[in-house]
Scaffold this active site. Structure first.
Site, PDB file in Angstrom:
ATOM      1  N   TRP A   1       0.831  -1.201   0.000  1.00 13.87           N
ATOM      2  CA  TRP A   1       0.000   0.000   0.000  1.00 13.87           C
ATOM      3  C   TRP A   1       0.865   1.249   0.000  1.00 13.87           C
ATOM      4  O   TRP A   1       2.028   1.217   0.393  1.00 13.87           O
ATOM      5  CB  TRP A   1      -0.912   0.025   1.230  1.00 13.87           C
TER       6      TRP A   1
ATOM      7  N   HIS B   1      -1.293   2.483   4.383  1.00 14.22           N
ATOM      8  CA  HIS B   1      -0.540   2.068   5.573  1.00 14.22           C
ATOM      9  C   HIS B   1      -0.988   2.814   6.823  1.00 14.22           C
ATOM     10  O   HIS B   1      -1.129   2.212   7.893  1.00 14.22           O
ATOM     11  CB  HIS B   1       0.961   2.239   5.343  1.00 14.22           C
TER      12      HIS B   1
ATOM     13  N   ASP C   1       8.985   2.019   3.856  1.00 19.40           N
ATOM     14  CA  ASP C   1       9.078   2.413   2.443  1.00 19.40           C
ATOM     15  C   ASP C   1      10.137   3.490   2.244  1.00 19.40           C
ATOM     16  O   ASP C   1      10.882   3.469   1.257  1.00 19.40           O
ATOM     17  CB  ASP C   1       7.727   2.919   1.923  1.00 19.40           C
TER      18      ASP C   1
ATOM     19  N   ARG D   1      13.700   1.765   2.661  1.00 20.64           N
ATOM     20  CA  ARG D   1      14.194   0.906   1.578  1.00 20.64           C
ATOM     21  C   ARG D   1      14.729   1.715   0.404  1.00 20.64           C
ATOM     22  O   ARG D   1      15.470   1.187  -0.429  1.00 20.64           O
ATOM     23  CB  ARG D   1      13.117  -0.077   1.110  1.00 20.64           C
TER      24      ARG D   1
ATOM     25  N   HIS E   1       9.212  -6.614   1.522  1.00 18.11           N
ATOM     26  CA  HIS E   1       7.892  -5.994   1.387  1.00 18.11           C
ATOM     27  C   HIS E   1       6.890  -6.885   0.654  1.00 18.11           C
ATOM     28  O   HIS E   1       5.731  -6.508   0.523  1.00 18.11           O
ATOM     29  CB  HIS E   1       8.008  -4.655   0.655  1.00 18.11           C
TER      30      HIS E   1
ATOM     31  N   HIS F   1       4.383  -2.119   9.079  1.00 14.77           N
ATOM     32  CA  HIS F   1       4.358  -1.962   7.627  1.00 14.77           C
ATOM     33  C   HIS F   1       4.094  -3.277   6.902  1.00 14.77           C
ATOM     34  O   HIS F   1       3.245  -3.352   6.010  1.00 14.77           O
ATOM     35  CB  HIS F   1       5.685  -1.365   7.158  1.00 14.77           C
TER      36      HIS F   1
ATOM     37  N   ASP G   1       1.259  -4.528   4.303  1.00 15.56           N
ATOM     38  CA  ASP G   1       1.554  -4.871   2.906  1.00 15.56           C
ATOM     39  C   ASP G   1       0.991  -6.232   2.505  1.00 15.56           C
ATOM     40  O   ASP G   1       0.586  -6.431   1.360  1.00 15.56           O
ATOM     41  CB  ASP G   1       3.070  -4.875   2.662  1.00 15.56           C
TER      42      ASP G   1
ATOM     43  N   HIS H   1       1.171  -7.697  -3.536  1.00 11.27           N
ATOM     44  CA  HIS H   1       2.393  -7.912  -2.738  1.00 11.27           C
ATOM     45  C   HIS H   1       2.598  -9.401  -2.457  1.00 11.27           C
ATOM     46  O   HIS H   1       3.594  -9.777  -1.831  1.00 11.27           O
ATOM     47  CB  HIS H   1       2.331  -7.123  -1.426  1.00 11.27           C
TER      48      HIS H   1
ATOM     49  N   HIS I   1       0.057  -2.232 -10.147  1.00 10.06           N
ATOM     50  CA  HIS I   1       0.496  -2.299  -8.751  1.00 10.06           C
ATOM     51  C   HIS I   1       0.316  -0.939  -8.067  1.00 10.06           C
ATOM     52  O   HIS I   1      -0.217  -0.868  -6.951  1.00 10.06           O
ATOM     53  CB  HIS I   1       1.961  -2.755  -8.667  1.00 10.06           C
TER      54      HIS I   1
ATOM     55  N   ASP J   1      -1.866   0.025  -4.827  1.00 11.08           N
ATOM     56  CA  ASP J   1      -1.178   0.599  -3.667  1.00 11.08           C
ATOM     57  C   ASP J   1      -1.750   1.960  -3.291  1.00 11.08           C
ATOM     58  O   ASP J   1      -1.997   2.227  -2.110  1.00 11.08           O
ATOM     59  CB  ASP J   1       0.310   0.823  -3.989  1.00 11.08           C
TER      60      ASP J   1
END
Length: 270
Positions: free
Chosen positions: A1, A6, A45, A48, A60, A116, A120, A126, A149, A153
């Site tokens: 997401w 999130h 997020d 990363r 994730h 998180h 996800d 995901h 995607h 998200d």
């Protein structure tokens, strides 16, 4: 997401975390804010995307090597990969968040990751390898060229809610909580956490992944990817999936709260 999803998962979770577990989590995060989970829900997020955090990108998702829309399934041994995945990460950080040999910063990082990744896992793409979890399915949504995607998200949730601020997430979460308390989720909510057990994190998280992965075949691309690449996904496709998006966000929050409550309960029992 995306950020909205999130934060909404986190606000739903905050509603169902026990007062004692909330105090414990606030202590770990060093925050007494009324958004103590929501405000850190997208930290993973951001992390990363840094040079220090790029190692965590594979955590994730889990790349289910199935064949949608004909066949959807998750196999942890087959799908997790040597660099880890969401399932192995949930197992690892569930252990680390209350490991007394680790530092308080390790505990905080572990909780930020759990908030998180448990969110996800309810986003079906995901839990799917096909076309890099739909990242390579180029589509048009509401006049914009993007990919499937990112629509799941971010852009479809934002189309529903109208923004992506914490206040938008808090408002959406209130609606979802009402649906859990006395609406169309009431009868099913107990099933979202049935069998969930922090002492069996791989089994539990694999069940979560399988639950969302099944939706790739039934809701996300029931007629295959090519069918989504002609015309605009708004409004017909959007209308066909938005209820599922809301359901999955609600599930994520309810599961996250139960997981935090269980971890806190095991802490007391030590």
């Amino acid at each position: 997401w995306g950020a909205l999803g999130h934060a909404t998962v986190a606000y739903v979770a905050q509603h169902y975390v026990s007062p004692e577990a909330a105090s414990w989590a606030q202590g770990i995060l060093g925050s007494s804010s009324s958004s103590y989970l929501a405000s850190i829900a997208s930290w993973a997020d951001e992390y990363r995307l840094t040079s220090a955090g790029k190692w965590s990108a594979s955590l994730h998702f889990i790349d289910a090597e199935d064949n949608p829309p004909t066949n959807c399934n998750v196999d942890y041994e087959r799908d997790c990969g040597s660099s880890g995945c969401s399932i192995s990460a949930i197992a690892n950080y569930t252990q680390r968040v209350s490991d007394s040999s680790l530092s308080s910063e390790n505990h905080a990082e572990a909780l930020r990751f759990l908030v998180h990744f448990i969110g996800d896992m309810t986003q079906p793409l995901h839990d799917e390898a096909y076309a890099v979890g739909g990242n390579k399915i180029n589509v048009t949504f509401d006049g914009y060229h993007d990919n499937l995607h990112s629509d799941w998200d971010t852009y479809m949730p934002q189309k529903l809610i109208g923004g992506h601020a914490l206040s938008d997430a808090e408002s959406w979460a209130k609606t979802l909580v009402q649906n859990i308390e006395s609406g169309n989720y009431t009868a099913q909510a107990i099933g979202w956490i049935k069998g969930d057990n922090i002492s069996e994190p791989i089994t539990t998280a694999t069940r979560w992944a399988s639950d969302a992965n099944a939706l790739v075949c039934t809701v996300v691309m029931p007629h295959g990817a090519a069918a989504l690449q002609t015309g605009d996904l708004y409004p017909t496709y959007y209308d066909s999936v938005i209820d599922t998006i809301e359901l999955q966000i609600a599930k994520g929050g309810y599961r996250l709260a139960n997981w935090i409550n269980e971890i806190h309960g095991s802490e007391i029992a030590k």
